[in-house]
Structures are given as C-alpha cells and as structure tokens.
Motif scaffolding. Structure first.
Motif, PDB file in Angstrom:
ATOM      1  N   GLN A 181      30.485  46.534 -33.880  1.00 31.91           N
ATOM      2  CA  GLN A 181      30.764  45.434 -34.799  1.00 31.91           C
ATOM      3  C   GLN A 181      29.564  45.135 -35.681  1.00 31.91           C
ATOM      4  O   GLN A 181      29.708  44.805 -36.865  1.00 31.91           O
ATOM      5  N   VAL A 182      28.367  45.274 -35.113  1.00 31.70           N
ATOM      6  CA  VAL A 182      27.147  45.064 -35.894  1.00 31.70           C
ATOM      7  C   VAL A 182      27.092  46.056 -37.048  1.00 31.70           C
ATOM      8  O   VAL A 182      26.794  45.692 -38.199  1.00 31.70           O
ATOM      9  N   LEU A 183      27.357  47.311 -36.754  1.00 37.96           N
ATOM     10  CA  LEU A 183      27.310  48.338 -37.797  1.00 37.96           C
ATOM     11  C   LEU A 183      28.345  48.067 -38.881  1.00 37.96           C
ATOM     12  O   LEU A 183      28.134  48.384 -40.048  1.00 37.96           O
ATOM     13  N   GLU A 184      29.464  47.447 -38.488  1.00 40.56           N
ATOM     14  CA  GLU A 184      30.512  47.135 -39.452  1.00 40.56           C
ATOM     15  C   GLU A 184      30.182  45.879 -40.255  1.00 40.56           C
ATOM     16  O   GLU A 184      30.309  45.861 -41.482  1.00 40.56           O
ATOM     17  N   ILE A 185      29.720  44.826 -39.584  1.00 36.19           N
ATOM     18  CA  ILE A 185      29.544  43.540 -40.253  1.00 36.19           C
ATOM     19  C   ILE A 185      28.376  43.554 -41.226  1.00 36.19           C
ATOM     20  O   ILE A 185      28.381  42.847 -42.237  1.00 36.19           O
ATOM     21  N   GLN A 186      27.355  44.389 -40.952  1.00 39.41           N
ATOM     22  CA  GLN A 186      26.198  44.396 -41.843  1.00 39.41           C
ATOM     23  C   GLN A 186      26.560  44.916 -43.231  1.00 39.41           C
ATOM     24  O   GLN A 186      25.899  44.590 -44.216  1.00 39.41           O
ATOM     25  N   ASN A 187      27.642  45.689 -43.322  1.00 39.94           N
ATOM     26  CA  ASN A 187      28.091  46.172 -44.629  1.00 39.94           C
ATOM     27  C   ASN A 187      28.840  45.105 -45.421  1.00 39.94           C
ATOM     28  O   ASN A 187      29.158  45.309 -46.590  1.00 39.94           O
ATOM     29  N   LYS A 188      29.135  43.962 -44.771  1.00 41.57           N
ATOM     30  CA  LYS A 188      29.861  42.889 -45.428  1.00 41.57           C
ATOM     31  C   LYS A 188      28.939  41.787 -45.941  1.00 41.57           C
ATOM     32  O   LYS A 188      29.418  40.793 -46.499  1.00 41.57           O
ATOM     33  N   ALA A 189      27.646  41.941 -45.752  1.00 37.49           N
ATOM     34  CA  ALA A 189      26.694  40.937 -46.225  1.00 37.49           C
ATOM     35  C   ALA A 189      26.613  40.962 -47.746  1.00 37.49           C
ATOM     36  O   ALA A 189      26.384  42.009 -48.343  1.00 37.49           O
ATOM     37  N   ASP A 190      26.808  39.802 -48.365  1.00 38.42           N
ATOM     38  CA  ASP A 190      26.665  39.695 -49.819  1.00 38.42           C
ATOM     39  C   ASP A 190      25.218  39.470 -50.229  1.00 38.42           C
ATOM     40  O   ASP A 190      24.828  39.791 -51.353  1.00 38.42           O
ATOM     41  N   VAL A 191      24.438  38.889 -49.311  1.00 40.06           N
ATOM     42  CA  VAL A 191      23.051  38.540 -49.604  1.00 40.06           C
ATOM     43  C   VAL A 191      22.175  39.031 -48.463  1.00 40.06           C
ATOM     44  O   VAL A 191      22.479  38.791 -47.289  1.00 40.06           O
ATOM     45  N   THR A 192      21.106  39.733 -48.776  1.00 40.82           N
ATOM     46  CA  THR A 192      20.133  40.122 -47.765  1.00 40.82           C
ATOM     47  C   THR A 192      18.757  39.593 -48.160  1.00 40.82           C
ATOM     48  O   THR A 192      18.466  39.387 -49.327  1.00 40.82           O
ATOM     49  N   TYR A 193      17.923  39.389 -47.171  1.00 44.03           N
ATOM     50  CA  TYR A 193      16.625  38.753 -47.404  1.00 44.03           C
ATOM     51  C   TYR A 193      15.678  39.143 -46.276  1.00 44.03           C
ATOM     52  O   TYR A 193      16.084  39.714 -45.259  1.00 44.03           O
ATOM     53  N   GLY A 194      14.400  38.832 -46.450  1.00 44.26           N
ATOM     54  CA  GLY A 194      13.400  39.121 -45.437  1.00 44.26           C
ATOM     55  C   GLY A 194      13.211  37.958 -44.483  1.00 44.26           C
ATOM     56  O   GLY A 194      13.962  36.985 -44.491  1.00 44.26           O
ATOM     57  N   GLN A 195      12.191  38.043 -43.661  1.00 41.47           N
ATOM     58  CA  GLN A 195      11.833  36.930 -42.767  1.00 41.47           C
ATOM     59  C   GLN A 195      10.332  36.912 -42.578  1.00 41.47           C
ATOM     60  O   GLN A 195       9.639  37.874 -42.891  1.00 41.47           O
ATOM     61  N   ASN A 196       9.835  35.786 -42.054  1.00 43.27           N
ATOM     62  CA  ASN A 196       8.392  35.550 -42.169  1.00 43.27           C
ATOM     63  C   ASN A 196       7.528  36.548 -41.406  1.00 43.27           C
ATOM     64  O   ASN A 196       6.437  36.899 -41.851  1.00 43.27           O
ATOM     65  N   GLN A 197       7.979  37.039 -40.259  1.00 45.36           N
ATOM     66  CA  GLN A 197       7.126  37.949 -39.507  1.00 45.36           C
ATOM     67  C   GLN A 197       6.949  39.289 -40.216  1.00 45.36           C
ATOM     68  O   GLN A 197       6.037  40.045 -39.906  1.00 45.36           O
ATOM     69  N   ALA A 198       7.830  39.580 -41.153  1.00 39.23           N
ATOM     70  CA  ALA A 198       7.683  40.813 -41.927  1.00 39.23           C
ATOM     71  C   ALA A 198       6.930  40.595 -43.229  1.00 39.23           C
ATOM     72  O   ALA A 198       6.197  41.484 -43.677  1.00 39.23           O
ATOM     73  N   TYR A 199       7.073  39.412 -43.833  1.00 39.54           N
ATOM     74  CA  TYR A 199       6.610  39.234 -45.208  1.00 39.54           C
ATOM     75  C   TYR A 199       5.454  38.253 -45.384  1.00 39.54           C
ATOM     76  O   TYR A 199       4.860  38.219 -46.448  1.00 39.54           O
ATOM     77  N   TRP A 200       5.156  37.440 -44.387  1.00 40.96           N
ATOM     78  CA  TRP A 200       4.096  36.446 -44.560  1.00 40.96           C
ATOM     79  C   TRP A 200       2.772  36.947 -43.992  1.00 40.96           C
ATOM     80  O   TRP A 200       2.735  37.842 -43.141  1.00 40.96           O
ATOM     81  N   TYR A 201       1.686  36.339 -44.470  1.00 43.03           N
ATOM     82  CA  TYR A 201       0.375  36.599 -43.873  1.00 43.03           C
ATOM     83  C   TYR A 201       0.396  36.148 -42.411  1.00 43.03           C
ATOM     84  O   TYR A 201       1.054  35.170 -42.051  1.00 43.03           O
ATOM     85  N   GLN A 202      -0.354  36.855 -41.580  1.00 41.59           N
ATOM     86  CA  GLN A 202      -0.345  36.549 -40.154  1.00 41.59           C
ATOM     87  C   GLN A 202      -0.808  35.120 -39.879  1.00 41.59           C
ATOM     88  O   GLN A 202      -0.215  34.423 -39.042  1.00 41.59           O
ATOM     89  N   ASN A 203      -1.836  34.661 -40.557  1.00 45.43           N
ATOM     90  CA  ASN A 203      -2.305  33.301 -40.276  1.00 45.43           C
ATOM     91  C   ASN A 203      -1.276  32.258 -40.707  1.00 45.43           C
ATOM     92  O   ASN A 203      -1.197  31.167 -40.136  1.00 45.43           O
ATOM     93  N   THR A 204      -0.444  32.600 -41.682  1.00 43.68           N
ATOM     94  CA  THR A 204       0.608  31.678 -42.110  1.00 43.68           C
ATOM     95  C   THR A 204       1.726  31.628 -41.075  1.00 43.68           C
ATOM     96  O   THR A 204       2.312  30.561 -40.830  1.00 43.68           O
ATOM     97  N   ILE A 205       2.022  32.758 -40.458  1.00 44.81           N
ATOM     98  CA  ILE A 205       2.987  32.780 -39.361  1.00 44.81           C
ATOM     99  C   ILE A 205       2.496  31.897 -38.217  1.00 44.81           C
ATOM    100  O   ILE A 205       3.257  31.131 -37.619  1.00 44.81           O
ATOM    101  N   ASP A 206       1.197  31.986 -37.920  1.00 48.08           N
ATOM    102  CA  ASP A 206       0.612  31.158 -36.868  1.00 48.08           C
ATOM    103  C   ASP A 206       0.723  29.672 -37.228  1.00 48.08           C
ATOM    104  O   ASP A 206       1.037  28.839 -36.363  1.00 48.08           O
ATOM    105  N   THR A 207       0.457  29.348 -38.483  1.00 48.74           N
ATOM    106  CA  THR A 207       0.556  27.962 -38.925  1.00 48.74           C
ATOM    107  C   THR A 207       1.986  27.462 -38.821  1.00 48.74           C
ATOM    108  O   THR A 207       2.235  26.315 -38.405  1.00 48.74           O
TER     109      THR A 207
END
Length: 460
Positions: free
Chosen positions: A403-429
């Motif tokens: 179901q995961v493999l199926e539902i991910q193809n139905k997402a209209d909007v995708t985005y990142g998240q802080n542990q991937a895109y933010w500075y490490q010290n900002t994640i800590d904050t």
C-alpha cells in the motif's frame, strides 16, 4: 494476517552474541557476526575462496546503531555476514562499537568529526552531517569510485547523488529514499464514528475536525515528541509548512534555510503549539520516540506520523499486541502531502587506500538491487533505485508495504523535513525549544526567531 519475518529467536541469540563479542573501534576483539546463513550464501553468489588467515584480513572499524530492537538490526546482521562471503569481502573483518540509539550515534559521530577519528564506515544516522563531515576532511571523496563503476553509479538518480555532494565531490552513498505519511488505528476511528479518507484529508481543517471527534470520544488523536530531535513533531511541522501553498512548499524544499520567520513557518509553529496543548499525550513534552510509539501500538493514540521502516514493528509481538498489523491503515498528510527526500548517505572514514576500497566494496554490496529489495522486505527502507522489480509476492506477504508503494504515487505535494534539510545545530534548537513552545513559555514567533538565530550562526 501473518507477515513474513526473519526468525526472531535466531535474531535474539545473534544480538546476545554480538553484545558479548564486540568491542569499541580500534580494540583487538573481532566481530564474530553471524546472520541468516542461507540468505547470506545466496547473496554472496559463486566464486568464494578458501579461508584467509587473520594476518591477511583487512579490518574495518564500524560504529553500529542497528542493534538490539532497532528496526534494521536483523538486516544488517545479515548484510555484514553475507558481504564476508563475497569475493570482495572474503578478506574483510569488522570491529564493532555498538550504540543502541540513533541520537547517541549522531552525537558520537559529531564529536568524532570535531575531535577524533571516524570509523572506516560511517553509517547515516538520519541527520544530514554530510557537509560537516566533508569539510572536516575526515571522510573520503567517493567520486572516483563512482566514476570507475558506471553501472553502480547508474543505480542512483542525480538528485540523490547531488544531495550527497559537497563542493562538486560525492561523499555519501545513499541507501534508501525517505518518505513518511500517517498511520492510523482503524478500530479507534470506528469507535469515534470516523470514516478514514481513501488517500488523505483534503485540508488540515478536515484533519482537525477528525481530531476533535476522536478527542470527544476519549481518544488521543496524535503522537508527538520533543526529545532526540523531536522526530514525530518534525514530521507534523514539515507537513504543515510543505502543504501551505507554493511558498511554503518551496521553503520546505530548500536546503539550509536561515529565515524561519516566514508566514508559513510561524503558522506551522502556532499549529504545533495547539497540537501539543489539545491533541497529544501528556508525556509528549519531553518524550522520546520509543515510548510514543508504544502508545500507538497499545491503541492509546489514533494517528502516528512515520515512514515504512515502522511496518515490521506492527507484527513484532515484543512491540505490538498480536494482530495489531491488521488494525493499521495508511493515509497521506492533509492536502495529499508526503515527505519525500533523498537520504544522507553512508560515508567512508578510512584514510588508507586498501581500507577505502574495502569500505566502498561493502557500500556497493549494501546497495545492490537484490539487497535494496531485501532491505524493503526486512526493514521497510524504500529502495534508492527507481526501476527495481518489486516481487509480486509483496502484496500477499506484506499488504501495508504494498500500500505504501501505491499511495506514494498519489501524493500531489512532496516536501523535505528538517533532519534532511536544516543545519544540525538548528535541529538541536528545534528539539530543545519545543517544550518552551508547547508550554506557552515562548510564542510561535519567538520559537521561529530562535531557529533563525541558530541557523544564521552557520553563515556568520
């Protein structure tokens, strides 16, 4: 439903053996890792040679957090043993230091980056430390190894490689793609007389209407946390920002943001504050992931944000009650949104050419198409390669994963998240200031100001 799993009794025995036999990196004791022997032999293939004396072995130091109850412990036990049965791994031994949580692992790796020697293989602990490690000069430039093996390089899309590139050089080998969405308890929804959406709530307003119905029925709507980087709360906040129009989506897909005082981020912080105060467990403030997950397993929380790596836990009776797997449904975030980001890759901390090549050989083995599929089946890690053939048996053996493999193809909007895109010290904050936000000691605007101040320290 009985989900296909690796023998847990064997896994428990292996874990005990590993604890007794492994020591910190650099010590003289050898690993003695064993695993799923039949699978290991199958993965290793032909061309095995006679035993090599210990004097000829290349010893690779590894700090391993995939141990104990970690979702991928059995898979990595298999992986280490299977690699040693290949032609490339027959001369390799591993020395392990075990660290049983990703938070402790990430803290240890950051400490070693600033003062110390990194292990020969540096696993990705979820946080994006690639740039920090690359600029320290303590990890190897892997670009030449990708260039000399075009077939291996072709397994990765350019976005994943770019994500692990610093100043034009590739330092990390991505082993999966990360997605997340909402798990929900179908029984609790029925108790609250709620019909779950087929894919997702169209708006956040509809989502919170469902939360109010759950609350009125005496059911806690959502799982949240603040400690160990506030993983669950990060997923809620990332979704709130990433589905808030084009500007919010662009912001949540930007690397290393430094201005958090935007309308979309401040609005998300305000909603997060309300969710802490009205829709989650009393121990969410100060809470860590594991006890929050236990609330979901025990039917005490109706909705829980996470990724597919959690699915094997639903059938693990040491974590969830018998039959819990069948009670779980999946939906995207409101507005048909889903986190989808490349992952920070595994790196090589070795400095000697012989060890670098041995470490690269292991990373190649880890990312073989067969092992990407095995990782999906055993751990829920989404393959990093886009065109792998998914076994037809998956729908029968693990319908939630299918179901995961199926539902991910139905997402209209995708985005990142802080542990991937933010500075490490900002994640800590983010993690340390969440309790202040939850208790109302600071306003959402002040919370965002603290994040901005933390991020800007990286460019001063």
């Amino acid at each position: 439903m009985k989900k296909k799993t690796v023998n847990r009794l064997l896994g428990g025995a292996l874990a005990g053996m590993m604890v007794l036999s492994m020591t910190a990196c650099g010590n003289s004791a050898q690993s003695g890792v064993t695993g799923d022997t039949e699978n290991a032999e199958s993965a290793a293939g032909e061309g095995q040679s006679a035993e090599v004396s210990s004097e000829e072995k290349i010893v690779l130091d590894v700090i391993n957090y995939h141990v104990g109850t970690d979702y991928a412990a059995e898979y990595y036990t298999y992986l280490f043993e299977a690699f040693k049965q290949t032609e490339e791994g027959k001369n390799v031994e591993f020395h392990f230091e075990e660290i049983p949580t990703t938070d402790a692992f990430n803290q240890k790796i950051k400490l070693l980056i600033s003062s110390g020697d990194l292990p020969d293989i540096v696993f990705n602990g979820g946080n994006n430390i690639t740039e920090l490690a690359a600029k320290s000069g303590k990890v190897a430039d892997l670009t030449p190894y990708f260039e000399e093996d075009p077939e291996w390089k072709a397994l990765f899309d350019q976005t994943s490689l770019d994500f692990n590139t610093v100043d034009g050089k590739i330092y990390g080998v991505p082993v999966s793609k990360e997605i997340s969405y909402i798990y929900y308890n179908k029984e609790l929804f029925e108790q609250a007389d709620i019909e779950a959406p087929e894919v997702a709530y169209a708006t956040w307003e509809e989502f919170f209407e469902a939360c109010d119905k759950l609350k009125a029925a005496g059911i806690i709507p959502v799982g949240m946390d603040t400690a160990d980087s506030g993983w669950l709360t990060n997923l809620w906040m990332s979704a709130l920002i990433g589905t808030d129009g084009e500007s919010g989506n662009a912001w949540m897909n930007s690397m290393y943001p430094t201005d958090f005082n935007t309308p979309e981020v401040e609005a998300a912080a305000e909603t997060i504050q309300k969710m802490f105060q009205e829709y989650t467990t009393a121990d969410a403030v100060g809470g860590k992931y594991d006890p929050m997950a236990t609330h979901f397993f025990n039917g005490e929380v109706a909705m829980f944000p996470n990724g597919p790596w959690m699915i094997p836990d639903f059938s693990e009776t040491e974590k969830a009650p018998e039959g819990f797997y069948d009670k779980v449904g999946i939906m995207l975030m409101p507005g048909n949104g889903m986190e989808m980001v490349p992952t920070p890759g595994d790196m090589v901390g070795a400095s000697e050419e012989e060890k670098i090549r041995a470490a690269v050989a292991f990373l190649k083995f880890e990312t073989k198409p067969e092992n990407q599929i095995k990782a999906l089946e055993m751990t829920g890690l989404q393959p990093v390669s886009n065109d792998l053939e998914i076994p037809s048996t998956l729908t029968e053996s693990d319908p939630l994963m299918a179901q995961v493999l199926e539902i991910q193809n139905k997402a209209d909007v995708t985005y990142g998240q802080n542990q991937a895109y933010w500075y490490q010290n900002t994640i800590d904050t983010f993690s340390t200031e969440l309790p202040e936000l939850a208790y109302g000691n600071i306003t959402p605007k002040e919370f965002c100001e603290k994040l901005s101040e933390s991020a800007k320290k990286n460019i001063e």
